[in-house]
Scaffold this motif. Structure first.
Motif, PDB file in Angstrom:
ATOM      1  N   ILE A   1      -3.613   3.923   0.103  1.00 37.05           N
ATOM      2  CA  ILE A   1      -4.923   4.376   0.579  1.00 37.05           C
ATOM      3  C   ILE A   1      -5.013   4.334   2.103  1.00 37.05           C
ATOM      4  CG2 ILE A   1      -6.102   3.786  -1.566  1.00 37.05           C
ATOM      5  CD1 ILE A   1      -7.285   1.360  -0.004  1.00 37.05           C
ATOM      6  N   GLU A   2      -4.022   3.657   2.733  1.00 33.20           N
ATOM      7  CA  GLU A   2      -4.002   3.590   4.192  1.00 33.20           C
ATOM      8  C   GLU A   2      -2.705   4.143   4.775  1.00 33.20           C
ATOM      9  OE1 GLU A   2      -5.783  -0.013   6.195  1.00 33.20           O
ATOM     10  OE2 GLU A   2      -5.142  -0.872   4.276  1.00 33.20           O
ATOM     11  N   HIS A   3      -1.589   3.864   4.120  1.00 36.49           N
ATOM     12  CA  HIS A   3      -0.278   4.266   4.622  1.00 36.49           C
ATOM     13  C   HIS A   3       0.123   5.602   4.022  1.00 36.49           C
ATOM     14  CE1 HIS A   3      -0.357  -0.100   5.229  1.00 36.49           C
ATOM     15  NE2 HIS A   3       0.355   0.182   6.305  1.00 36.49           N
ATOM     16  N   LYS A   4       0.640   6.475   4.866  1.00 36.41           N
ATOM     17  CA  LYS A   4       1.051   7.804   4.401  1.00 36.41           C
ATOM     18  C   LYS A   4       2.280   7.703   3.532  1.00 36.41           C
ATOM     19  CE  LYS A   4      -0.983  10.219   8.249  1.00 36.41           C
ATOM     20  NZ  LYS A   4      -0.815  11.100   9.370  1.00 36.41           N
ATOM     21  N   PRO A   5       2.363   8.562   2.515  1.00 36.96           N
ATOM     22  CA  PRO A   5       1.325   9.510   2.121  1.00 36.96           C
ATOM     23  C   PRO A   5       0.171   8.798   1.418  1.00 36.96           C
ATOM     24  CG  PRO A   5       3.208   9.710   0.659  1.00 36.96           C
ATOM     25  CD  PRO A   5       3.572   8.703   1.701  1.00 36.96           C
ATOM     26  N   VAL A   6      -1.015   9.246   1.734  1.00 35.21           N
ATOM     27  CA  VAL A   6      -2.241   8.672   1.187  1.00 35.21           C
ATOM     28  C   VAL A   6      -2.627   9.437  -0.084  1.00 35.21           C
ATOM     29  CG1 VAL A   6      -4.704   8.323   1.665  1.00 35.21           C
ATOM     30  CG2 VAL A   6      -3.021   7.918   3.462  1.00 35.21           C
TER      31      VAL A   6
ATOM     32  N   ALA B   1       5.094  10.334  -6.710  1.00 34.04           N
ATOM     33  CA  ALA B   1       5.929  11.441  -7.151  1.00 34.04           C
ATOM     34  C   ALA B   1       7.352  10.967  -7.391  1.00 34.04           C
ATOM     35  CB  ALA B   1       5.926  12.558  -6.116  1.00 34.04           C
ATOM     36  N   LEU B   2       7.998  11.610  -8.345  1.00 33.05           N
ATOM     37  CA  LEU B   2       9.425  11.401  -8.567  1.00 33.05           C
ATOM     38  C   LEU B   2      10.177  12.217  -7.520  1.00 33.05           C
ATOM     39  CD1 LEU B   2       9.647  11.870 -12.450  1.00 33.05           C
ATOM     40  CD2 LEU B   2       9.363   9.742 -11.178  1.00 33.05           C
ATOM     41  N   ALA B   3      11.443  11.907  -7.325  1.00 30.16           N
ATOM     42  CA  ALA B   3      12.258  12.681  -6.393  1.00 30.16           C
ATOM     43  C   ALA B   3      12.310  14.150  -6.805  1.00 30.16           C
ATOM     44  CB  ALA B   3      13.665  12.090  -6.303  1.00 30.16           C
ATOM     45  N   SER B   4      12.167  14.431  -8.087  1.00 30.70           N
ATOM     46  CA  SER B   4      12.170  15.815  -8.591  1.00 30.70           C
ATOM     47  C   SER B   4      10.928  16.584  -8.154  1.00 30.70           C
ATOM     48  CB  SER B   4      12.231  15.812 -10.121  1.00 30.70           C
ATOM     49  OG  SER B   4      11.023  15.258 -10.647  1.00 30.70           O
ATOM     50  N   GLY B   5       9.920  15.860  -7.682  1.00 31.01           N
ATOM     51  CA  GLY B   5       8.650  16.475  -7.299  1.00 31.01           C
ATOM     52  C   GLY B   5       7.566  16.337  -8.336  1.00 31.01           C
TER      53      GLY B   5
ATOM     54  N   ASP C   1       0.837  -1.190   0.000  1.00 28.84           N
ATOM     55  CA  ASP C   1       0.000   0.000   0.000  1.00 28.84           C
ATOM     56  C   ASP C   1       0.879   1.250   0.000  1.00 28.84           C
ATOM     57  OD1 ASP C   1      -2.460   1.457   0.151  1.00 28.84           O
ATOM     58  OD2 ASP C   1      -2.090   1.754   2.289  1.00 28.84           O
ATOM     59  N   GLY C   2       1.498   1.503  -1.164  1.00 26.16           N
ATOM     60  CA  GLY C   2       2.447   2.603  -1.290  1.00 26.16           C
ATOM     61  C   GLY C   2       3.861   2.089  -1.114  1.00 26.16           C
TER      62      GLY C   2
ATOM     63  N   ASN D   1      -7.658  15.249  -4.711  1.00 26.03           N
ATOM     64  CA  ASN D   1      -7.719  16.679  -5.029  1.00 26.03           C
ATOM     65  C   ASN D   1      -6.342  17.337  -4.979  1.00 26.03           C
ATOM     66  OD1 ASN D   1     -10.601  16.732  -5.293  1.00 26.03           O
ATOM     67  ND2 ASN D   1     -10.695  16.534  -3.077  1.00 26.03           N
ATOM     68  N   ASP D   2      -5.286  16.546  -5.057  1.00 25.32           N
ATOM     69  CA  ASP D   2      -3.908  17.052  -5.016  1.00 25.32           C
ATOM     70  C   ASP D   2      -3.723  18.156  -6.053  1.00 25.32           C
ATOM     71  OD1 ASP D   2      -1.063  17.284  -5.596  1.00 25.32           O
ATOM     72  OD2 ASP D   2      -0.797  15.433  -4.469  1.00 25.32           O
TER      73      ASP D   2
END
Length: 141
Positions: A68-73, A91-95, A53-54, A77-78
């Motif tokens: 969906i449970e472990h951060k970051p979730v 996300a990539l390390a670049s953001g 889960d991530g 609406n990001d």
């Protein structure tokens, strides 16, 4: 249910760099998340969530995937997505965000600086995305 193909890819990637995989989630929790957020996640990504889960790949400068449970979730609406038609799933390390179109199998990278999705950074599904991680990150595979 997690496919043998996905397990094989994850096993292979796990031998190639530092990875952190979170505890899996369940199909029921994924379904609840989708209903609560009025979205349908890509089927191959849902398989991944049932395996991890991530998580993070190729630390320290790789990618982070959201769960969906472990951060970051996953936040449907990001604000780093190109528009409301997309969901940010990592996300990539670049953001730059890893996105999927709502109700689609396609996975893509959104180039925030350029304000566009590059044609060579659109993948037919999550499995294809994983198979191209080495090229995406510019590392040998």
């Amino acid at each position: 249910m997690v496919s043998a193909e996905l397990k094989l890819i994850i096993d292979e990637l796990s031998t190639q760099g530092k990875m952190i995989f979170h505890e899996e989630t369940t199909e029921e929790k994924i379904t609840t998340f989708e209903k609560e957020n009025n979205v349908v996640l890509p089927s191959k990504y849902k398989e991944w969530l049932q395996l991890s889960d991530g998580g993070e790949f190729f630390l320290p400068a790789g990618i982070q995937l959201y769960g969906i449970e472990h951060k970051p979730v996953i936040n449907v609406n990001d604000n780093s997505r190109p528009n409301d038609d997309y969901i940010v799933i990592g996300a990539l390390a670049s953001g730059d965000p890893i996105i999927c179109a709502k109700n689609s199998e396609k996975i893509a990278i959104y180039n925030q600086e350029a304000g566009r999705i590059e044609d060579d950074e659109v993948y037919d599904d999550f499995i294809v995305f994983l198979k191209h991680l080495h090229d995406l990150l510019g590392i040998g595979g």
